[in-house]
Design a protein around this motif. Structure first.
Motif, short mmCIF file in Angstrom:
data_model
loop_
_atom_site.label_atom_id
_atom_site.label_comp_id
_atom_site.label_asym_id
_atom_site.label_seq_id
_atom_site.Cartn_x
_atom_site.Cartn_y
_atom_site.Cartn_z
N LEU A 282 0.81 -1.19 0.00
CA LEU A 282 0.00 0.00 0.00
C LEU A 282 0.86 1.26 0.00
CD1 LEU A 282 -2.98 0.10 -0.07
CD2 LEU A 282 -3.05 0.33 2.40
N PRO B 124 -4.63 9.49 1.11
CA PRO B 124 -4.06 8.21 0.63
C PRO B 124 -2.81 7.81 1.40
CG PRO B 124 -4.56 9.67 -1.20
CD PRO B 124 -4.75 10.47 0.02
N GLN C 248 -12.39 1.96 4.16
CA GLN C 248 -11.26 1.14 3.74
C GLN C 248 -10.40 0.73 4.94
OE1 GLN C 248 -10.41 3.10 0.36
NE2 GLN C 248 -9.80 1.28 -0.75
N ARG D 250 -3.63 7.40 -6.58
CA ARG D 250 -3.27 7.62 -5.19
C ARG D 250 -4.54 7.66 -4.35
NH1 ARG D 250 -0.44 11.87 -1.98
NH2 ARG D 250 -1.82 13.42 -2.84
N LEU E 26 -5.95 4.46 -3.75
CA LEU E 26 -5.02 3.58 -3.04
C LEU E 26 -4.47 2.49 -3.95
CD1 LEU E 26 -6.91 3.34 0.33
CD2 LEU E 26 -4.86 4.64 -0.17
N THR F 166 -1.65 1.83 -5.24
CA THR F 166 -0.27 2.29 -5.15
C THR F 166 0.60 1.75 -6.29
OG1 THR F 166 -0.65 2.15 -2.79
CG2 THR F 166 1.57 2.67 -3.50
N PHE G 27 -12.30 6.47 2.50
CA PHE G 27 -11.06 6.07 3.17
C PHE G 27 -11.34 5.46 4.55
CE2 PHE G 27 -9.94 9.63 0.38
CZ PHE G 27 -9.09 8.96 -0.47
N VAL H 105 -3.73 6.62 4.86
CA VAL H 105 -4.27 5.26 4.89
C VAL H 105 -3.11 4.27 4.84
CG1 VAL H 105 -5.63 3.55 3.64
CG2 VAL H 105 -6.44 5.91 3.81
N GLY H 106 -2.18 4.50 3.88
CA GLY H 106 -1.04 3.60 3.76
C GLY H 106 -0.23 3.55 5.04
#
Ligand SMILES: Nc1ncnc2c1ncn2[C@@H]1O[C@H](COP(=O)(O)OP(=O)(O)OP(=O)(O)O)[C@@H](O)[C@H]1O
Ligand SMILES: Nc1ncnc2c1ncn2[C@@H]1O[C@H](COP(=O)(O)OP(=O)(O)OP(=O)(O)O)[C@@H](O)[C@H]1O
Ligand SMILES: [Mg+2]
Ligand SMILES: [Mg+2]
Lengths: 300, 312, 263, 300, 263
Positions: free
Chosen positions: A74, B158, B183, A257, A260, A262, B180, B161-162
């Motif tokens: 991710l 983003p 997720q 992005r 997500l 990636t 998000f 989240v990662g």
């Protein structure tokens, strides 16, 4: 060399060795046929392409191993994931489209930037006040981030390509102008005098003498400008958004992005890297080979 | 009146009505009905309140959706400067912002230690920043509304989240909106500390606004937009499946139809043009000193046709 | 084996300091392959003042560069005391033909001092004294603190000469060092070189295009053919005492004829 | 010159004019006393500072007039508004603090970038594979926007200064390395041979010969790197900044932008401009004067 | 007024082409003020082969540059046909002393052609033919397509000479053009210059440090004192027919004495 150091210091009254004279009849044979033989390794090593491919493979390997070890797709996908996403993107045609859009915008901005840099440096080299003008503008505007230009860009060009190009020009112009101007100033006085001797002045002197003489610096400026144009483009596409489905690589990266995805983000960046490699190795390297290397202005 | 209108919507679920309007060409339809003939629309996708403000102020955008606190700030700043004044066209959406964490020790706002970092996408006037401060004010008392500020870091959704899911960075919490938030919630290691609706109720998060000049010069077009938005909201309420499809089509986001429908089914996600809780923001931001000019009533911020609603 | 070799040679006379053995030198450009010197062989003995004489473009500078260790022969070997020359070394100090051989960021004094210090020959005060001494010898005491770009062509060359001499190397390689000098200055420089040689008996390889200078300075003169340079002859010069006499004129004529004859 | 062209072509059998010989006794007098007089205007014009101040005043005037004409203070404040906000910021000490924080981070990043660039270019100049390595890395990484580094920065350095410095290094390193390497390659073969003759090799050759010989290019690289470091810093503080009061100028700009305090935003940018002008005119100009100009490696 | 002036001079003999009138030349460096030539006055008449002779660093190159229009005198005037020299012009073609005066991005042929074309003297085929002719004259036909960096020092100088001659200017300014050439090549170049002069009777100003060359090439010789250069004497040379005779030796000795005497 130790051999030389071993020579005993000549005795103060040493006399040159007296010997007979020699007169020869030089033979004429084809010396061009003489070549130093090279081993296979040497031959491979001598080939720039081979060396570079090895380096690229090593870098890819490092990426893959680190990506796998990190195991955090991710945040940072592995090389193989990226390549897979890249080929998927290429296969679906999306990446090519997006890169095409970016490339077009980029080339326009890059071109205008170079044009303006030429103008400014020509002015700068022609008069003192021009030099001051260039120096002042460069030291003022070059450190400014794109954010500072945003209001003006929006007022002048609105949302979309116009503004992106404006920001691109900002990122190309100063770097190219700085390098070009420094290059011009480094041209030897003799070379300048030769040009003046032919009656060349102003823009003609710049074009026919200063530009080729400073070509090494100019090329560096173009390389730096090219790279920063890419950086800026990608960032600018995020800010200025898109009015329709016509976004470029920056937008592609941004979209993915947000989703997500990636691997796709990195596929987009990977494309940027590939383009960078191609431009460096096919375009800039060729220019270098046909110009400064050939002219003996670049060593090694 | 103008025969072209430039609009922008953002990225997430909060902008769904605008996406429906765009997808079904509702403005064109209502403008024609109002006798304006063929009106063309230009849609941009803009991220970030600042850019929307700039685009608006520079005359490159007519109507846009944005977070309520950002809109209030702009309204307050521009108040009294005729060429810059803005006005709300109505509410856009209501949803719940979730504060998710990967630190099992954190159960409530009180449990945050100086070692924790909360990711939010912007600072000061961004929606998440203000809502988080409001929640902190509720928890720790009004004077301590900024208590969590030292822990917040600004990071795009983003990346956040990662970072949160990886657990390998110092980010231990993320205050975020759908999709998000959903997720993250899918991951078993993630727990929810707080839901904004639970603390603040179903207040309006995003609004639609325009330059005041625009609404004055284009009254019919403005009304056409409001009507379009009403139709879109009705459509979303009526046809959850279709709305979900629209969302997927316009936003190109990679979620399944079922996931989107589940989000739409969440009672916290509501789409109505009636502004709710605007004065909560105003009061809070006034006390926090973020805005200097404060409207006396929520209706000051919006166009006449909305004023009659039962807003707050 | 090496010792045996040396010994066997010793039987025939002194050991050569420098052996150029069937050397061919080439430049590879993007367009062609240029052969600058072909099958050149000669031997330089300790304390020789060895002159390379030949027409413009015949490969004199290239030969000197190869001896300096800046270039590898494509064929043949260059041996210094029996060991192959592989890289440059301060013991083989070079005075280049180019005007741009001075470091522009150093003054005249610093240029000479830096050579001494960087090569580890002398440090600090000793280097400063030696530098000042040789700069004075080449008549530039007044310009000791000037930067090279403020010097005339001849002055730059004189700084290079001062630097080369100050290094007092075992082998001094000089590529047309006096070319840009007026008659008077040139004569003074020649005398300086000979005086220095008298003191320390170093070996010097000297490229010149003046036959008179070759005879005056050299003990032995190598004549090269036009491009690509091959050895035409190796002649002995005359003793200093005979300068100006008939034997000088005779040698001059002989060299002249040999050079002209090639055309 | 038309005068020369007017000369009639000499008749083919024209003989040089025969005239008497002249022998003089050169007088010795102090020639250094002879100076060409300059007018007051010339004297003022000759002074670089005066010329630059005039340019700056003109630019400020343009800004002021355009700002007033635009009358859109929320988007683009006038020069006077900006200056007022600037002095208010300075007065309250905020701007100074913020600039201090930024400057510290910047200098660290800039320093590391230069150090790495030195290392890479030394490697590059010492071997062919080093050159390929540098070329490949530069062409790959230089076009990458900071966003590409974000994940790695987060993993390696976390939020805050570490990551900012990482991104700064990325923006400085390649530009400086490109310029330095091009400069090294442009050093004449003779100069290199002189260095080798002294027995210099590897890093010593680079330090004692190549760096001074290529100093013009290096300085250009440093200037470009400096400017890009600022741009990047301001952008990076938004991304990696920590929201406590400890941010730098970028954070200040971002905060004020969010609050629509546009005059403060421009005051922050104005500070960046001022720093740029100072660094150019006091630091870089001095270095230039004491080095390449003095050494005759820069003309005009 | 100008005409009146010219007329009055005409009464006393031919009109000078070039008048150097009490000229002082200085360089301003960051550190000092260097006076390169001081109160220099002399006149050059059409078809003169005018030699500047003087010790290294005495200001010969500087004088030539001032005449070329590259430098302004701090005092005095330089007049060409009665008009002050203000800027360079292809009619005053200069052969510089430096090796780096060839454009490195042009081949030998292109260097010469470009000079002709850029200055508007000749275009296209005419330029190509003229270039090839003079390149052949300096013996570089084989290297016509080589880039300057692949040439030896002497070869570079010969290209500059070819370029200067190909321009066939009204005034040719040559700064030690033959310095890097071997005896044979040098002689050939000298002959070439004289032959060209015989054809077109241009005016040449020639800096050299060889007394023999000065006598051989010049019709009139200007002797300068050492730094800062002042006029010591202006002598007449001898006719070509008398070269090698006693009068040559006498003149050589005389010049030698004058130069030596200054020390
Ligand atoms: N860098 C180079 N690349 C290619 N060819 C070269 C290079 N340098 C010299 N040459 C060629 O090598 C030959 C010999 O050159 P070199 O410089 O050794 O001559 P030289 O004898 O020193 O001449 P001069 O007396 O003119 O200095 C010439 O034909 C020249 O063209
Ligand atoms: N660019 C410069 N800056 C400062 N001083 C200079 C510059 N060029 C030459 N000089 C000085 O001017 C004086 C005369 O120099 P010039 O080059 O005219 O001498 P020259 O007579 O041509 O000598 P040579 O025969 O050695 O070439 C010298 O003292 C020199 O140091
Ligand atoms: Mg040579
Ligand atoms: Mg000179």
């Amino acid at each position: 060399m130790s051999a030389a150091l071993k020579t005993p210091p000549p005795a103060s009254q040493a006399q040159p060795y007296e010997r007979a004279e020699i007169v020869r009849q030089p033979a004429v044979h084809d010396a061009a046929a003489i070549q130093r033989p090279l081993s296979t390794f040497e031959n491979l090593y001598r080939h720039g392409g081979v060396r570079k491919v090895v380096i690229l493979l090593l870098l890819a390997l490092v990426w893959e191993v680190y990506g796998r070890w990190l195991d955090n797709a991710l945040l940072f996908p592995s090389f193989s994931d990226t390549v897979r996403a890249f080929f998927a993107g290429i296969g679906s045609g999306v990446l090519i489209d997006r890169a095409g859009v970016s490339m077009k915008t980029l080339l326009i901005g890059y071109g205008i930037g170079i044009g303006l840099a030429t103008l400014l440096t020509t002015l700068a080299i022609s008069s003192r006040i021009g030099t001051d003008f260039l120096e002042t503008l460069t030291s003022m505007f070059n450190p400014l981030p794109a954010i500072a230009l945003l209001p003006l860009a929006l007022i002048w060009f609105g949302l979309g390509n116009g503004s992106i190009i404006f920001v691109l020009v900002h990122s190309v112009l100063w770097a190219v102008a700085l390098n070009t101007h420094a290059g011009f100033r480094g041209v030897s006085q003799t070379m300048r005098m030769v040009g003046q001797n032919y009656g060349l002045k102003g823009f003609k002197l710049v074009r026919l003498i200063l530009i080729p003489a400073a070509f090494g610096s100019i090329l560096t400026g173009l390389k730096v400008g090219w790279a920063f144009a890419w950086r800026t483009l990608i960032a600018a596409e995020l800010v200025f958004g898109v009015s329709s489905g016509s976004g470029g690589l920056g937008w592609y990266i941004f979209e993915n992005r947000n989703q997500l995805e990636t691997a796709n983000v990195f596929a987009g960046l990977f494309f940027v890297i590939l383009i960078g490699l191609c431009v460096e190795n096919f375009i800039f390297a060729t220019i270098e080979r046909k110009t400064i290397r050939r002219w003996g202005m670049q060593n090694h | 009146e103008a025969n072209a209108v430039r609009l922008s919507h953002g990225y997430g679920m909060l902008y769904l009505p605008l996406m429906v309007i765009r997808d079904q060409k509702l403005i064109e339809k209502h403008a024609k009905a109002a006798g304006l003939g063929d009106v063309t629309t230009n849609w941009a996708t803009l991220d970030g309140g600042n850019v929307i403000n700039d685009a608006m102020l520079s005359g490159n955008l007519d109507i846009a959706g944005t977070g309520a606190p950002g809109f209030i700030t702009l309204w307050s700043k521009a108040n009294g400067i005729p060429r810059s004044e803005v006005i709300g066209l109505g509410a856009l959406s209501t949803a719940s912002l979730w504060l998710n964490t990967n630190n099992p020790n954190i159960k409530s706002l009180k449990d945050f230690t100086p070692k924790d970092k909360i990711a939010i996408p912007g600072i000061k006037t961004s929606l998440s920043a203000v809502v988080l401060q409001m929640a902190a004010a509720k928890e720790f008392g009004h004077a301590n509304y900024a208590k969590l500020d030292p822990l917040t870091v600004s990071l795009g959704h983003p990346e956040a989240v990662g970072a949160l899911l990886s657990g390998k960075t110092e980010i231990t919490a993320h205050f975020t909106s759908p999709p998000f938030s959903y997720q993250e919630a899918k991951d078993p290691r993630i727990t929810r500390v707080l839901s904004s609706t639970a603390v603040l109720g179903n207040i309006t998060l995003d609004v639609v606004f325009a330059m005041k000049q625009f609404t004055v010069q284009n009254p019919k077009l403005t009304q056409a937009f409001v009507a379009a938005q009403e139709e879109a909201n009705a459509y979303i309420a009526r046809d959850r499946k279709g709305a979900a499809e629209t969302f997927l089509r316009v936003s190109k986001i990679k979620l399944t139809q079922a996931e989107v429908e589940a989000m739409l089914a969440d009672p916290d996600n509501q789409f109505s043009t009636t502004p709710v809780g605007i004065m909560q923001y105003v009061d809070f931001m006034g006390l926090a000193g973020t805005i200097k000019t404060r409207p006396k009533a929520w209706s000051e911020l919006f166009i006449d046709s909305v004023k009659s609603r039962k807003g707050s | 084996m090496k010792n045996a070799e040396l010994a066997s040679q010793a039987g025939n006379g002194p050991v050569p300091l420098l052996e150029i053995d069937n050397v061919t030198l080439q430049y590879k450009t993007t367009e062609h392959l240029v052969t600058a010197a072909q099958d050149v062989s000669f031997k330089v003995y300790p304390a020789d003042r060895y002159i390379l004489l030949g027409p413009s473009g015949c490969g004199k500078s290239t030969l000197l560069k190869a001896i300096g260790g800046y270039m590898k022969p494509v064929q043949g070997r260059i041996l210094l005391n029996g060991v192959e020359v592989r890289e440059p070394n301060p013991e083989r100090m070079m005075v280049f033909q180019e005007f741009d051989q001075l470091l522009p960021w150093k003054t005249v004094r610093e240029n000479v001092e830096f050579a001494l210090e960087a090569s580890g020959r002398l440090q600090g005060k000793a280097a400063a004294e030696r530098a000042a001494y040789y700069i004075d010898k080449v008549g530039l005491a007044k310009f000791i603190d000037s930067y090279p770009h403020t010097l005339s062509g001849g002055m730059k060359q004189r700084v290079s000469i001062a630097r080369g001499m100050a290094m007092e190397p075992a082998v001094l390689l000089m590529d047309e060092p006096f070319a840009a000098l007026d008659a008077l200055t040139r004569r003074k420089m020649q005398d300086e070189l000979l005086r220095l040689w008298d003191d320390t008996r170093f070996t010097v390889l000297f490229v010149t295009h003046s036959i008179e200078e070759a005879i005056r300075i050299g003990t032995r003169i190598l004549l090269l053919t036009p491009h690509p340079g091959q050895v035409k002859a190796e002649l002995n010069s005359i003793p200093a005492a005979e300068m100006g006499s008939a034997s000088q004129v005779a040698l001059e004529t002989r060299i002249n004829d040999m050079l002209f004859a090639q055309h």
